[in-house]
Design a protein around this motif. Sequence first.
Motif, PDB file in Angstrom:
ATOM      1  N   ALA A 117      25.050 -48.626  27.948  1.00 48.60           N
ATOM      2  CA  ALA A 117      24.116 -47.797  27.180  1.00 48.60           C
ATOM      3  C   ALA A 117      24.278 -48.123  25.709  1.00 48.60           C
ATOM      4  O   ALA A 117      25.367 -48.483  25.260  1.00 48.60           O
ATOM      5  N   GLY A 118      23.199 -48.021  24.961  1.00 47.70           N
ATOM      6  CA  GLY A 118      23.257 -48.275  23.523  1.00 47.70           C
ATOM      7  C   GLY A 118      21.883 -48.095  22.916  1.00 47.70           C
ATOM      8  O   GLY A 118      20.875 -48.221  23.614  1.00 47.70           O
ATOM      9  N   GLY A 119      21.845 -47.789  21.613  1.00 46.72           N
ATOM     10  CA  GLY A 119      20.552 -47.526  20.969  1.00 46.72           C
ATOM     11  C   GLY A 119      19.870 -46.383  21.675  1.00 46.72           C
ATOM     12  O   GLY A 119      20.422 -45.307  21.817  1.00 46.72           O
ATOM     13  N   GLY A 120      18.637 -46.620  22.167  1.00 45.32           N
ATOM     14  CA  GLY A 120      17.895 -45.580  22.883  1.00 45.32           C
ATOM     15  C   GLY A 120      17.774 -45.847  24.372  1.00 45.32           C
ATOM     16  O   GLY A 120      16.863 -45.310  25.023  1.00 45.32           O
ATOM     17  N   ILE A 121      18.672 -46.684  24.939  1.00 43.53           N
ATOM     18  CA  ILE A 121      18.531 -47.134  26.328  1.00 43.53           C
ATOM     19  C   ILE A 121      19.811 -46.859  27.131  1.00 43.53           C
ATOM     20  O   ILE A 121      20.923 -47.021  26.621  1.00 43.53           O
ATOM     21  N   ILE A 122      19.615 -46.473  28.397  1.00 41.31           N
ATOM     22  CA  ILE A 122      20.698 -46.388  29.386  1.00 41.31           C
ATOM     23  C   ILE A 122      20.350 -47.365  30.507  1.00 41.31           C
ATOM     24  O   ILE A 122      19.240 -47.299  31.054  1.00 41.31           O
ATOM     25  N   GLU A 123      21.282 -48.265  30.857  1.00 43.24           N
ATOM     26  CA  GLU A 123      21.049 -49.203  31.954  1.00 43.24           C
ATOM     27  C   GLU A 123      21.874 -48.786  33.165  1.00 43.24           C
ATOM     28  O   GLU A 123      23.061 -48.472  33.030  1.00 43.24           O
ATOM     29  N   ASP A 124      21.253 -48.787  34.352  1.00 42.90           N
ATOM     30  CA  ASP A 124      21.977 -48.347  35.552  1.00 42.90           C
ATOM     31  C   ASP A 124      22.412 -49.527  36.417  1.00 42.90           C
ATOM     32  O   ASP A 124      22.103 -50.685  36.125  1.00 42.90           O
ATOM     33  N   VAL A 125      23.147 -49.221  37.498  1.00 43.01           N
ATOM     34  CA  VAL A 125      23.717 -50.254  38.366  1.00 43.01           C
ATOM     35  C   VAL A 125      22.648 -51.096  39.063  1.00 43.01           C
ATOM     36  O   VAL A 125      22.919 -52.208  39.512  1.00 43.01           O
ATOM     37  N   ASP A 126      21.433 -50.570  39.155  1.00 50.99           N
ATOM     38  CA  ASP A 126      20.341 -51.309  39.800  1.00 50.99           C
ATOM     39  C   ASP A 126      19.550 -52.157  38.808  1.00 50.99           C
ATOM     40  O   ASP A 126      18.576 -52.809  39.190  1.00 50.99           O
ATOM     41  N   GLY A 127      19.935 -52.118  37.533  1.00 52.74           N
ATOM     42  CA  GLY A 127      19.229 -52.914  36.525  1.00 52.74           C
ATOM     43  C   GLY A 127      18.057 -52.200  35.887  1.00 52.74           C
ATOM     44  O   GLY A 127      17.320 -52.791  35.091  1.00 52.74           O
ATOM     45  N   ASN A 128      17.861 -50.924  36.223  1.00 57.09           N
ATOM     46  CA  ASN A 128      16.816 -50.138  35.541  1.00 57.09           C
ATOM     47  C   ASN A 128      17.296 -49.793  34.137  1.00 57.09           C
ATOM     48  O   ASN A 128      18.484 -49.538  33.925  1.00 57.09           O
ATOM     49  N   ARG A 129      16.346 -49.771  33.197  1.00 61.11           N
ATOM     50  CA  ARG A 129      16.676 -49.334  31.837  1.00 61.11           C
ATOM     51  C   ARG A 129      15.841 -48.107  31.512  1.00 61.11           C
ATOM     52  O   ARG A 129      14.610 -48.158  31.545  1.00 61.11           O
ATOM     53  N   LEU A 130      16.526 -47.014  31.225  1.00 59.73           N
ATOM     54  CA  LEU A 130      15.863 -45.738  30.966  1.00 59.73           C
ATOM     55  C   LEU A 130      15.845 -45.453  29.468  1.00 59.73           C
ATOM     56  O   LEU A 130      16.819 -45.730  28.759  1.00 59.73           O
ATOM     57  N   ILE A 131      14.739 -44.882  29.004  1.00 56.42           N
ATOM     58  CA  ILE A 131      14.680 -44.380  27.631  1.00 56.42           C
ATOM     59  C   ILE A 131      15.481 -43.083  27.606  1.00 56.42           C
ATOM     60  O   ILE A 131      15.272 -42.189  28.429  1.00 56.42           O
ATOM     61  N   ASP A 132      16.400 -42.998  26.653  1.00 53.83           N
ATOM     62  CA  ASP A 132      17.348 -41.885  26.608  1.00 53.83           C
ATOM     63  C   ASP A 132      16.849 -40.784  25.661  1.00 53.83           C
ATOM     64  O   ASP A 132      16.878 -40.940  24.445  1.00 53.83           O
ATOM     65  N   PHE A 133      16.381 -39.684  26.247  1.00 52.34           N
ATOM     66  CA  PHE A 133      16.003 -38.512  25.445  1.00 52.34           C
ATOM     67  C   PHE A 133      17.040 -37.391  25.601  1.00 52.34           C
ATOM     68  O   PHE A 133      16.728 -36.219  25.428  1.00 52.34           O
ATOM     69  N   GLY A 134      18.280 -37.774  25.928  1.00 52.31           N
ATOM     70  CA  GLY A 134      19.317 -36.757  26.139  1.00 52.31           C
ATOM     71  C   GLY A 134      20.579 -36.943  25.319  1.00 52.31           C
ATOM     72  O   GLY A 134      21.278 -35.984  25.033  1.00 52.31           O
ATOM     73  N   SER A 135      20.911 -38.197  24.971  1.00 54.67           N
ATOM     74  CA  SER A 135      22.129 -38.497  24.191  1.00 54.67           C
ATOM     75  C   SER A 135      23.384 -37.881  24.794  1.00 54.67           C
ATOM     76  O   SER A 135      24.275 -37.450  24.048  1.00 54.67           O
ATOM     77  N   GLY A 136      23.464 -37.832  26.129  1.00 53.98           N
ATOM     78  CA  GLY A 136      24.644 -37.216  26.745  1.00 53.98           C
ATOM     79  C   GLY A 136      24.836 -35.778  26.295  1.00 53.98           C
ATOM     80  O   GLY A 136      25.953 -35.315  26.077  1.00 53.98           O
ATOM     81  N   ILE A 137      23.711 -35.050  26.177  1.00 49.57           N
ATOM     82  CA  ILE A 137      23.631 -33.685  25.617  1.00 49.57           C
ATOM     83  C   ILE A 137      24.075 -33.659  24.148  1.00 49.57           C
ATOM     84  O   ILE A 137      25.065 -33.033  23.784  1.00 49.57           O
ATOM     85  N   ALA A 138      23.335 -34.398  23.331  1.00 48.93           N
ATOM     86  CA  ALA A 138      23.503 -34.357  21.858  1.00 48.93           C
ATOM     87  C   ALA A 138      24.825 -34.948  21.390  1.00 48.93           C
ATOM     88  O   ALA A 138      25.300 -34.610  20.310  1.00 48.93           O
ATOM     89  N   VAL A 139      25.431 -35.818  22.185  1.00 44.25           N
ATOM     90  CA  VAL A 139      26.728 -36.396  21.826  1.00 44.25           C
ATOM     91  C   VAL A 139      26.576 -37.747  21.143  1.00 44.25           C
ATOM     92  O   VAL A 139      27.150 -37.990  20.085  1.00 44.25           O
ATOM     93  N   THR A 140      25.786 -38.649  21.745  1.00 43.67           N
ATOM     94  CA  THR A 140      25.719 -40.025  21.244  1.00 43.67           C
ATOM     95  C   THR A 140      24.606 -40.182  20.218  1.00 43.67           C
ATOM     96  O   THR A 140      23.710 -41.013  20.355  1.00 43.67           O
ATOM     97  N   SER A 141      24.679 -39.377  19.179  1.00 48.07           N
ATOM     98  CA  SER A 141      23.660 -39.410  18.117  1.00 48.07           C
ATOM     99  C   SER A 141      23.595 -40.768  17.447  1.00 48.07           C
ATOM    100  O   SER A 141      22.533 -41.215  17.016  1.00 48.07           O
ATOM    101  N   VAL A 142      24.748 -41.447  17.359  1.00 50.21           N
ATOM    102  CA  VAL A 142      24.797 -42.777  16.725  1.00 50.21           C
ATOM    103  C   VAL A 142      24.576 -43.881  17.757  1.00 50.21           C
ATOM    104  O   VAL A 142      24.751 -45.071  17.460  1.00 50.21           O
TER     105      VAL A 142
END
Length: 443
Positions: A45-70
Amino acid sequence: MTALPQERRVVTAIPGPKSQELQARRTAAVASGVGSVLPVFTTRAGGGIIEDVDGNRLIDFGSGIAVTSVGSSAEAVVRRASAQLQDFTHTCFMVTPYEGYVEVCELLAELTPGDHAKKSALFNSGAEAVENAVKIARAYTKRQAVVVFDHGYHGRTNLTMGMTAKNMPYKNGFGPFAPEIYRVPVAYGYRWPTGPDNAGAEASAQAIDMINKQVGAENVAAIIIEPVLGEGGFIEPAKGFLPAIAQFAKDNGIVFVADEIQSGFCRTGQWFASEDEGIVPDLITTAKGIAGGLPLAAVTGRAEIMDAPHSGGLGGTYGGNPVACAAALGAIETMKELDLNAKAKRIEEVMKARLSSMQEKFDIIGDIRGRGAMIAIELVQSGTKDPNPAATAALAKACHAEGVLVLTCGTYGNVLRFLPPLVIGEDLLTEGLDILEQAFAGV
């Protein structure tokens, strides 16, 4: 910022086959009381993306519940934490101290509201910070009562469960809770009976009246409130409410505590949400966004209040862990360098404009609220203010299927909340909002 390509990619159903395999292993090994919003297993995961084990890349609108602001792999966080890992992982600050802990406390004194002398103590989690704020306030005032608010959330330990307003899933079946906790109304503008314009003055008057009658101001050690209420639905107390409560606390020798665990560190477009109405808390609790994803929390406040507990009365084996402190220094460096307060304000501008145009098309959007990159929409039954948790769940599910991670919240389970990383690219932000709009059309 990150080597991970900043683009959404959906190559399997979500969750995909590898995530489903891991989910089966999880079901066998992990306690079922630990839930997950979306059972896709992350590899990067990095920037605005989370990548999963299947190779999907999700747009992250959660930041691990406001944690990964940077972001989830910010360069300065990785660099500083990695260097610290090489040197030592732990000594326990209460055994042999180290500079990183002191540096974090110096930065907290600099960044938090007010120019009075401040000190901090470091812990592991938000709940621990809140619990220690109560300990400190009781030591300082020699009083016991703690006042909290409707729709408030403060954690999952016994004391903080008692302070949290919402029963399911946080409190149900886990009592009895700690005594001497009193709950009073909050200025929830959208649902205030006489309308949002009256909410600030009326709710503060009601809250103060209840404290005086039912508790006695002279018995109250601390009043604790989130300047923007998080789990309760991203409720911004109506203007005038927080200043009135803070003034009442000051007039009665009560410690005013701002719980900035979800709203702190540039999340609302200011270093701390308290700044919006010029509130200077006596104590401020922080966690989540402080350390770029490593477990760290703090209580920061007036030096004379922070020094009230006896030596040895505060602490914990891992509190202010050296690697977490190094990560915090990296996270704060990133916030300053990239001006993440400005980024948060820009996210608000983009999101509110789009959400307002959606509200004109879809009458189940009852309210749009929040500040910075802490934005929410409250969903209702058409033509009423009756909560619509079913539509909220359906929208979240539709977004997840298209590769956009969104979270829900709210006392009535009818709020979609948006907490994108502050470093998210505007193209991803816009694409995520496009998918949300399509989901509305489908629901």
